[in-house]
Design a protein around this motif. Structure first.
Motif, PDB file in Angstrom:
ATOM      1  N   VAL A  10       6.889  32.546 -29.734  1.00 38.38           N
ATOM      2  CA  VAL A  10       7.935  32.108 -28.806  1.00 38.38           C
ATOM      3  C   VAL A  10       7.928  30.583 -28.819  1.00 38.38           C
ATOM      4  N   VAL A  11       9.115  29.992 -28.832  1.00 35.12           N
ATOM      5  CA  VAL A  11       9.248  28.538 -28.815  1.00 35.12           C
ATOM      6  C   VAL A  11       9.837  28.137 -27.464  1.00 35.12           C
ATOM      7  N   ALA A  12       9.173  27.241 -26.751  1.00 39.13           N
ATOM      8  CA  ALA A  12       9.644  26.807 -25.432  1.00 39.13           C
ATOM      9  C   ALA A  12       9.840  25.299 -25.428  1.00 39.13           C
ATOM     10  N   LYS A  13      10.990  24.890 -24.935  1.00 41.08           N
ATOM     11  CA  LYS A  13      11.258  23.461 -24.768  1.00 41.08           C
ATOM     12  C   LYS A  13      11.319  23.203 -23.272  1.00 41.08           C
ATOM     13  N   LEU A  14      10.276  22.570 -22.741  1.00 37.05           N
ATOM     14  CA  LEU A  14      10.148  22.322 -21.309  1.00 37.05           C
ATOM     15  C   LEU A  14      10.515  20.879 -20.999  1.00 37.05           C
ATOM     16  N   PRO A  15      11.043  20.628 -19.803  1.00 37.05           N
ATOM     17  CA  PRO A  15      11.268  19.237 -19.410  1.00 37.05           C
ATOM     18  C   PRO A  15       9.941  18.482 -19.464  1.00 37.05           C
ATOM     19  N   ALA A  16       9.978  17.261 -19.990  1.00 39.32           N
ATOM     20  CA  ALA A  16       8.752  16.465 -20.095  1.00 39.32           C
ATOM     21  C   ALA A  16       8.192  16.244 -18.702  1.00 39.32           C
ATOM     22  N   ARG A  17       6.976  16.698 -18.497  1.00 39.55           N
ATOM     23  CA  ARG A  17       6.340  16.603 -17.198  1.00 39.55           C
ATOM     24  C   ARG A  17       4.843  16.560 -17.390  1.00 39.55           C
ATOM     25  N   LYS A  18       4.192  15.699 -16.659  1.00 41.76           N
ATOM     26  CA  LYS A  18       2.733  15.638 -16.728  1.00 41.76           C
ATOM     27  C   LYS A  18       2.177  16.983 -16.248  1.00 41.76           C
ATOM     28  N   GLY A  19       1.255  17.532 -16.984  1.00 44.18           N
ATOM     29  CA  GLY A  19       0.622  18.776 -16.585  1.00 44.18           C
ATOM     30  C   GLY A  19       1.222  20.026 -17.198  1.00 44.18           C
ATOM     31  N   ASN A  20       2.143  19.878 -18.174  1.00 47.51           N
ATOM     32  CA  ASN A  20       2.738  21.062 -18.804  1.00 47.51           C
ATOM     33  C   ASN A  20       1.684  21.930 -19.486  1.00 47.51           C
ATOM     34  N   ARG A  21       0.757  21.300 -20.215  1.00 43.04           N
ATOM     35  CA  ARG A  21      -0.289  22.071 -20.908  1.00 43.04           C
ATOM     36  C   ARG A  21      -1.133  22.849 -19.902  1.00 43.04           C
ATOM     37  N   ASP A  38       8.554  18.268 -29.714  1.00 44.65           N
ATOM     38  CA  ASP A  38       8.975  18.391 -28.317  1.00 44.65           C
ATOM     39  C   ASP A  38       8.989  19.851 -27.862  1.00 44.65           C
ATOM     40  N   ARG A  39       8.278  20.732 -28.597  1.00 43.05           N
ATOM     41  CA  ARG A  39       8.309  22.164 -28.304  1.00 43.05           C
ATOM     42  C   ARG A  39       6.911  22.749 -28.217  1.00 43.05           C
ATOM     43  N   TRP A  40       6.799  23.788 -27.409  1.00 40.38           N
ATOM     44  CA  TRP A  40       5.552  24.523 -27.276  1.00 40.38           C
ATOM     45  C   TRP A  40       5.658  25.818 -28.060  1.00 40.38           C
ATOM     46  N   LEU A  41       4.632  26.149 -28.823  1.00 44.63           N
ATOM     47  CA  LEU A  41       4.560  27.411 -29.563  1.00 44.63           C
ATOM     48  C   LEU A  41       3.590  28.317 -28.817  1.00 44.63           C
ATOM     49  N   LEU A  42       4.096  29.479 -28.384  1.00 42.23           N
ATOM     50  CA  LEU A  42       3.324  30.364 -27.516  1.00 42.23           C
ATOM     51  C   LEU A  42       3.329  31.788 -28.061  1.00 42.23           C
ATOM     52  N   PRO A  43       2.328  32.590 -27.716  1.00 44.32           N
ATOM     53  CA  PRO A  43       2.298  33.981 -28.197  1.00 44.32           C
ATOM     54  C   PRO A  43       3.447  34.801 -27.595  1.00 44.32           C
ATOM     55  N   ARG A  44       3.953  35.754 -28.371  1.00 43.17           N
ATOM     56  CA  ARG A  44       5.055  36.614 -27.913  1.00 43.17           C
ATOM     57  C   ARG A  44       4.683  37.389 -26.652  1.00 43.17           C
TER      58      ARG A  44
END
Length: 197
Positions: A10-21, A38-44
């Protein structure tokens, strides 16, 4: 925005924010979220939790799905409790016969990409036809959860008035990111500001 390709992560594009990780790790229980550009790669496997948590955090989410041209809409799609759907209804009927925590709030946009189609559907919190009531600590001491099982017995946030401004219907459940407990239902405007509870 969240993208569910036919295969892969899954690819997620989140608003840039401290603490996303930290949010992805603690809220979604993703052990090692990958950040690429600028994207997060996450397990399905975290897709439904991601959609639910993103609605709680941002008020809405746009879910893009790639769907095979040969797929057919079935009873499984209508009764789906998660967000993963790859059938011919393009997500329009997905989960309509289930009692989920989010509902479709926007129209599907479709891109024809040859052997598959890409849809984009907006999701928001599940509404309520009942009049909003003042929150009276009904979930005091409850741990925040993005899983259906963890929310068993919870009312939808939209059942209540926003605990921050008391002038709008709530749409999300606010929670303490440090301790993990539910604080109160908030409207989107109050949820984007610091609220001490």
């Amino acid at each position: 925005m969240v993208w569910l390709p036919l295969d892969g992560q899954v690819v997620a594009k989140l608003p840039a924010r401290k603490g996303n990780r930290r949010w992805l790790h603690e809220t979604l229980r993703v052990r090692s979220p990958e950040f690429e550009g600028d994207r997060w790669l996450l397990p399905r496997s975290c897709l439904t939790r991601l959609v639910t948590a993103a609605i709680d955090r941002y008020g809405f989410v746009v879910l893009c799905r790639d769907m095979s041209r040969l797929s057919r809409c079935t009873r499984a799609c209508l009764e789906a409790t998660g967000a993963e759907c790859q059938c011919s209804c393009l997500g329009v009927h997905h989960g309509q016969d289930s009692d989920g925590w989010f509902e479709r709030v926007g129209d599907a946009m479709v891109a024809d990409l040859g052997e598959y189609k890409r849809t984009a559907v907006g999701y928001g919190p599940r509404g309520s036809a009942a009049d909003a009531v003042v929150y009276d600590c009904e979930l005091e001491g409850e741990r925040y959860s993005v899983d259906r099982a963890g929310r068993r017995g919870w009312s939808a946030a939209a059942r209540f008035m926003c605990a921050g401004c008391l002038s709008a219907r709530a749409s999300v459940w606010d929670h303490c990111h440090t301790h993990g407990f539910v604080r109160a239902p908030l409207c989107n405007r109050c949820n984007t500001r610091h609220w001490g509870g």
